[in-house]
Design a protein around this motif. Structure first.
Motif, PDB file in Angstrom:
ATOM      1  N   PHE A   1       0.792  -1.228   0.000  1.00  0.00           N
ATOM      2  CA  PHE A   1       0.000   0.000   0.000  1.00  0.00           C
ATOM      3  C   PHE A   1       0.829   1.284   0.000  1.00  0.00           C
ATOM      4  O   PHE A   1       0.269   2.367  -0.093  1.00  0.00           O
ATOM      5  CB  PHE A   1      -0.937   0.025   1.205  1.00  0.00           C
ATOM      6  N   GLY A   2       2.132   1.156   0.153  1.00  0.00           N
ATOM      7  CA  GLY A   2       2.993   2.332   0.177  1.00  0.00           C
ATOM      8  C   GLY A   2       3.338   2.752   1.598  1.00  0.00           C
ATOM      9  O   GLY A   2       2.704   2.316   2.572  1.00  0.00           O
ATOM     10  N   PRO A   3       4.344   3.608   1.728  1.00  0.00           N
ATOM     11  CA  PRO A   3       4.848   3.985   3.054  1.00  0.00           C
ATOM     12  C   PRO A   3       3.885   4.830   3.883  1.00  0.00           C
ATOM     13  O   PRO A   3       4.053   4.938   5.096  1.00  0.00           O
ATOM     14  CB  PRO A   3       6.130   4.766   2.733  1.00  0.00           C
ATOM     15  N   ASP A   4       2.877   5.418   3.256  1.00  0.00           N
ATOM     16  CA  ASP A   4       1.936   6.258   3.996  1.00  0.00           C
ATOM     17  C   ASP A   4       0.759   5.476   4.580  1.00  0.00           C
ATOM     18  O   ASP A   4      -0.056   6.047   5.314  1.00  0.00           O
ATOM     19  CB  ASP A   4       1.406   7.380   3.108  1.00  0.00           C
ATOM     20  N   ALA A   5       0.662   4.201   4.255  1.00  0.00           N
ATOM     21  CA  ALA A   5      -0.433   3.379   4.785  1.00  0.00           C
ATOM     22  C   ALA A   5      -0.245   3.179   6.280  1.00  0.00           C
ATOM     23  O   ALA A   5       0.878   3.100   6.775  1.00  0.00           O
ATOM     24  CB  ALA A   5      -0.478   2.041   4.073  1.00  0.00           C
ATOM     25  N   ARG A   6      -1.354   3.098   6.974  1.00  0.00           N
ATOM     26  CA  ARG A   6      -1.333   2.833   8.421  1.00  0.00           C
ATOM     27  C   ARG A   6      -1.950   1.474   8.668  1.00  0.00           C
ATOM     28  O   ARG A   6      -2.934   1.102   8.022  1.00  0.00           O
ATOM     29  CB  ARG A   6      -2.129   3.895   9.168  1.00  0.00           C
ATOM     30  N   VAL A   7      -1.381   0.755   9.627  1.00  0.00           N
ATOM     31  CA  VAL A   7      -1.911  -0.568   9.958  1.00  0.00           C
ATOM     32  C   VAL A   7      -2.074  -0.676  11.465  1.00  0.00           C
ATOM     33  O   VAL A   7      -1.230  -0.210  12.231  1.00  0.00           O
ATOM     34  CB  VAL A   7      -1.017  -1.706   9.395  1.00  0.00           C
ATOM     35  N   ARG A   8      -3.203  -1.299  11.866  1.00  0.00           N
ATOM     36  CA  ARG A   8      -3.503  -1.518  13.277  1.00  0.00           C
ATOM     37  C   ARG A   8      -3.907  -2.969  13.462  1.00  0.00           C
ATOM     38  O   ARG A   8      -4.574  -3.546  12.610  1.00  0.00           O
ATOM     39  CB  ARG A   8      -4.654  -0.624  13.740  1.00  0.00           C
ATOM     40  N   LEU A   9      -3.520  -3.535  14.579  1.00  0.00           N
ATOM     41  CA  LEU A   9      -3.989  -4.851  14.997  1.00  0.00           C
ATOM     42  C   LEU A   9      -5.199  -4.636  15.878  1.00  0.00           C
ATOM     43  O   LEU A   9      -5.177  -3.801  16.785  1.00  0.00           O
ATOM     44  CB  LEU A   9      -2.897  -5.573  15.789  1.00  0.00           C
ATOM     45  N   PHE A  10      -6.288  -5.362  15.594  1.00  0.00           N
ATOM     46  CA  PHE A  10      -7.466  -5.271  16.464  1.00  0.00           C
ATOM     47  C   PHE A  10      -8.004  -6.678  16.684  1.00  0.00           C
ATOM     48  O   PHE A  10      -7.480  -7.651  16.162  1.00  0.00           O
ATOM     49  CB  PHE A  10      -8.510  -4.302  15.885  1.00  0.00           C
ATOM     50  N   GLY A  11      -9.018  -6.799  17.501  1.00  0.00           N
ATOM     51  CA  GLY A  11      -9.599  -8.104  17.771  1.00  0.00           C
ATOM     52  C   GLY A  11      -8.904  -8.812  18.919  1.00  0.00           C
ATOM     53  O   GLY A  11      -8.219  -8.202  19.741  1.00  0.00           O
ATOM     54  N   SER A  12      -9.042 -10.137  18.948  1.00  0.00           N
ATOM     55  CA  SER A  12      -8.588 -10.928  20.092  1.00  0.00           C
ATOM     56  C   SER A  12      -7.076 -10.896  20.304  1.00  0.00           C
ATOM     57  O   SER A  12      -6.607 -11.074  21.429  1.00  0.00           O
ATOM     58  CB  SER A  12      -9.054 -12.377  19.945  1.00  0.00           C
TER      59      SER A  12
END
Length: 99
Positions: free
Chosen positions: A19-30
């Motif tokens: 997605f490129g260097p500006d993409a943000r990623v978060r872990l959610f859920g269990s």
């Protein structure tokens, strides 16, 4: 957070590649609950692009994560930056942990 440092690095690297260097990623859920066991890896990605472009990138990311993380169940939620949030987007933004 129930991801190893190596798994976190793999996820960050593959999200940036897809997605490129500006993409943000978060872990959610269990997996955000250190007292729980098992569970799939729920990832929320926020990025720029057209809906068709984001879908193509999501599929590439999923394949890359399967190759690098092994046979783990990975669920991806991709949100197009600037579009109205869905309830799952709001939940992931509120409860997720940045990677």
């Amino acid at each position: 957070m129930r991801l190893s440092p190596e798994q976190q690095t793999i996820i960050r690297d593959e999200v940036a590649r897809a997605f490129g260097p500006d993409a943000r990623v978060r872990l959610f859920g269990s997996r955000t609950d250190d007292t729980a066991r098992g569970g799939d890896i729920d990832l929320y990605v926020e990025a720029d692009g057209t809906p068709d472009d984001l879908l193509e990138r999501e599929l590439k990311l999923h394949a890359a994560l399967q190759r690098r993380l092994g046979e783990r169940r990975v669920d991806l939620v991709v949100h197009r930056r600037g579009s109205p949030p869905r309830s799952i987007d709001t939940h992931a933004q509120r409860t997720g942990l940045p990677l």
